[in-house]
Design a protein around this motif. Structure first.
Motif, PDB file in Angstrom:
ATOM      1  N   ARG A 418       3.625  -0.239  31.878  1.00 26.47           N
ATOM      2  CA  ARG A 418       3.315   0.665  30.775  1.00 26.47           C
ATOM      3  C   ARG A 418       3.336   2.137  31.206  1.00 26.47           C
ATOM      4  O   ARG A 418       3.433   3.036  30.385  1.00 26.47           O
ATOM      5  N   GLY A 419       3.232   2.378  32.493  1.00 29.31           N
ATOM      6  CA  GLY A 419       3.302   3.747  32.976  1.00 29.31           C
ATOM      7  C   GLY A 419       4.665   4.360  32.665  1.00 29.31           C
ATOM      8  O   GLY A 419       5.690   3.688  32.782  1.00 29.31           O
ATOM      9  N   ASN A 420       4.692   5.634  32.267  1.00 30.92           N
ATOM     10  CA  ASN A 420       5.964   6.259  31.915  1.00 30.92           C
ATOM     11  C   ASN A 420       6.150   7.588  32.633  1.00 30.92           C
ATOM     12  O   ASN A 420       5.264   8.057  33.361  1.00 30.92           O
ATOM     13  N   GLY A 421       7.310   8.192  32.444  1.00 32.21           N
ATOM     14  CA  GLY A 421       7.645   9.413  33.142  1.00 32.21           C
ATOM     15  C   GLY A 421       6.755  10.578  32.786  1.00 32.21           C
ATOM     16  O   GLY A 421       6.426  11.412  33.640  1.00 32.21           O
ATOM     17  N   VAL A 473      -2.288   9.550  29.636  1.00 26.46           N
ATOM     18  CA  VAL A 473      -1.045  10.118  29.107  1.00 26.46           C
ATOM     19  C   VAL A 473      -0.010   9.022  28.868  1.00 26.46           C
ATOM     20  O   VAL A 473       0.709   9.038  27.857  1.00 26.46           O
ATOM     21  N   SER A 474       0.079   8.050  29.751  1.00 27.58           N
ATOM     22  CA  SER A 474       1.044   6.961  29.561  1.00 27.58           C
ATOM     23  C   SER A 474       0.729   6.164  28.305  1.00 27.58           C
ATOM     24  O   SER A 474       1.629   5.789  27.542  1.00 27.58           O
ATOM     25  N   ARG A 479       6.619   4.347  25.324  1.00 28.72           N
ATOM     26  CA  ARG A 479       6.963   3.513  26.474  1.00 28.72           C
ATOM     27  C   ARG A 479       8.255   4.002  27.128  1.00 28.72           C
ATOM     28  O   ARG A 479       9.064   4.685  26.489  1.00 28.72           O
ATOM     29  N   THR A 480       8.449   3.611  28.373  1.00 31.51           N
ATOM     30  CA  THR A 480       9.700   3.916  29.063  1.00 31.51           C
ATOM     31  C   THR A 480      10.854   3.239  28.329  1.00 31.51           C
ATOM     32  O   THR A 480      10.727   2.107  27.856  1.00 31.51           O
ATOM     33  N   LEU A 485      14.165   0.406  31.876  1.00 31.16           N
ATOM     34  CA  LEU A 485      13.419  -0.702  32.471  1.00 31.16           C
ATOM     35  C   LEU A 485      14.329  -1.878  32.810  1.00 31.16           C
ATOM     36  O   LEU A 485      14.138  -2.559  33.821  1.00 31.16           O
ATOM     37  N   ALA A 486      15.334  -2.122  31.964  1.00 27.96           N
ATOM     38  CA  ALA A 486      16.275  -3.200  32.252  1.00 27.96           C
ATOM     39  C   ALA A 486      17.058  -2.906  33.521  1.00 27.96           C
ATOM     40  O   ALA A 486      17.278  -3.797  34.359  1.00 27.96           O
TER      41      ALA A 486
END
Length: 507
Positions: A418-421, A473-474, A479-480, A485-486
């Protein structure tokens, strides 16, 4: 000057140059030069991993801590060993399968943008430069004592040798040199120092009779100090470019896991041996207690010169030089890799240039260019070691930012989908700001005595701020991207054989 001991150390230095030329014959591509072709087996991998993490602080410093604090002096090296073991068991297989060159490239692959990676590249470059500079200054002190040289000359000679064998053959030369350094350290510590000093101290029973009971307590050095070792060194090892670059050299994820675990276990045993050597030296050399309080690192050299026979002392001093040079060479090639792969393209983009595209047009120049990067940064590091009086303070600041600012976003990317940029970028900013802010506040309060720089609180507060920011924040942002992610999942599964991060999902 001690000609016998000095001659043995000089012979070792010549041998390191020979390994540089040997490694050159095995270097034909960027992968060969930077990560030894990603084909190290368990023996070579275990040796090179143990060599790079067991530097001067572990070898010379570990003996000094044992002299001052007893068996609890082992905790610094134990923290390193547990850090290597944790990295190897939980993260190294995944890292190895990514087939990348830098920590920042992992962030780009995982988060799908470079928003969080440019800062990490700059911090990692500062950390590796300072790590190499401190190691260079450390082994130069041995040359000063052994040969009577001026500090600048000792740095130029020792640093020049590391620069030559590292730049000629890259990671292959460093790996081959590490095997010799690993062997010399093993023989020097376990088979020479330990039995000789134990004998001179009268054995374990004599030590129990003559040393205070606190020397045999596991927490004699202080619980706060032990916690700090795990936070600074244990956690720092999980994300350092110099350590990850060794993981990239493994030929399979099983080698990365079990070879690294073997290195970690070796480190723990090495730490215990160093502490026992220091305790025995406390009995055998009580006259250096005052000197050891001022400079604990002096204990190692005093043991080599006063307790051991001449030739044996030379091997033990060579072991200390080997420990420091293995760390220095690993940090040097790590700094060059980060500078060329992450920082230089970022800076070039300010002027509208695409360095990666330029290099793809001339791939035959890649190895040569890497050599020049290692050589150039090696010169910079020697200058730093000569002209900067306190590179340890700079290293401490870099290490604090590395752990307090970058740890959460790097490990979070490996374990939390779940963490994103956006969360990673803000996490780095918050962690770095709080770490530096706390350090500055403590420094002002301490009236510029460097108490703020060397305090533990900046890392603790930085980690807390970084973790909270990353999570909040994530969760509060999108979501990414699924395509990113793939692509990440394919790389983690080892399906991609492409070097670097050239993937259409990474923008």
């Amino acid at each position: 000057m001690d000609y016998i001991n000095g001659g043995i150390v000089a012979l070792y230095l010549v041998g390191m140059l020979a390994f540089g030329w040997w490694g050159k014959s095995r270097t034909h591509s960027t992968s060969d030069y930077l990560v030894a072709g990603r084909r190290l087996g368990p023996v070579l991998y275990t040796g090179t991993m143990a060599a790079v993490v067991l530097g001067g602080a572990s070898t010379v410093g570990g003996v000094g801590l044992g002299y001052r604090h007893g068996i609890s002096g082992m905790w610094l090296v134990v923290a390193i060993g547990i850090g290597v073991s944790a990295l190897s068991l939980f993260f190294a297989p995944k890292i190895q399968r990514l087939k990348i060159f830098t920590v920042s490239q992992m962030l780009t692959l995982r988060y799908g943008s470079r928003a969080a990676t440019n800062t990490s590249g700059i911090v990692m470059l500062a950390y590796t430069l300072m790590l190499c500079a401190t190691s260079t200054g450390a082994y130069a002190t041995i040359f000063m004592v052994l040969y009577g040289w001026e500090r600048w000359l000792a740095i130029l000679v020792g640093g020049g040798i590391v620069l030559i064998y590292s730049s000629i053959g890259g990671m292959w030369s460093i790996t081959l040199a590490d095997q010799v350094q690993f062997f010399i350290k093993t023989v020097g510590v376990f088979f020479l120092m330990l039995p000789f000093v134990l004998g001179a101290g009268g054995g374990w029973s004599a030590m129990q009779q003559r040393l205070d009971a606190t020397f045999f307590q596991w927490d004699g050095i202080g619980l706060q100090t032990i916690i700090t070792y795990f936070v600074v060194y244990g956690l720092g090892l999980l994300i350092g470019q110099d350590i990850w670059q060794r993981v990239f050299t493994a030929r399979s994820d099983n080698v990365a896991r079990w070879g690294g675990l073997s290195a970690g276990i070796y480190c723990i045993i090495y730490g215990a041996a160093g502490a026992i050597i220091g305790m025995a030296a406390r009995v055998a050399l009580p006259g250096i207690a005052a000197e050891a309080e001022q400079n604990p690192d002096a204990v190692y050299a005093e043991v080599a010169l006063q307790v051991l026979p001449l030739a044996v002392g030379g091997i033990v001093l060579a072991a200390a030089v080997a420990a420091m040079m293995s760390t220095a060479s690993g940090a040097l090639i790590a700094a060059a890799t980060v500078a060329r792969t992450d920082v230089a393209p970022f800076v070039a983009s300010w002027f509208g240039r695409d360095l990666q595209r330029d290099e793809q047009k001339n791939p035959e120049h890649e190895v040569s260019n890497n050599r020049w990067w290692v050589f150039g940064l090696g010169v910079v590091i020697m200058i730093l070691a000569i002209v900067v009086d306190d590179v340890v303070a700079a290293l401490t600041i870099s290490y604090d930012i590395l752990v307090g600012g970058l740890l959460i976003s790097i490990l979070g990317g490996l374990i939390w989908r779940r963490g994103n940029g956006v969360g990673a970028a803000w996490s780095m900013a918050a962690g770095t700001a709080v770490t530096l802010g706390t350090m500055i506040y403590l420094e002002i309060r301490a009236k510029n005595t460097f108490d703020g720089v060397y305090a533990n609180e900046p890392i603790y507060f930085g980690l807390l701020a970084s973790a909270l920011t990353y999570i909040v924040v994530s969760l509060a942002t999108g979501r990414t991207d699924a395509q990113v992610l793939a692509s990440w999942d394919r790389r983690v599964a080892g399906e991609s054989s492409v070097e670097g991060v050239q993937d259409s999902a990474v923008r």
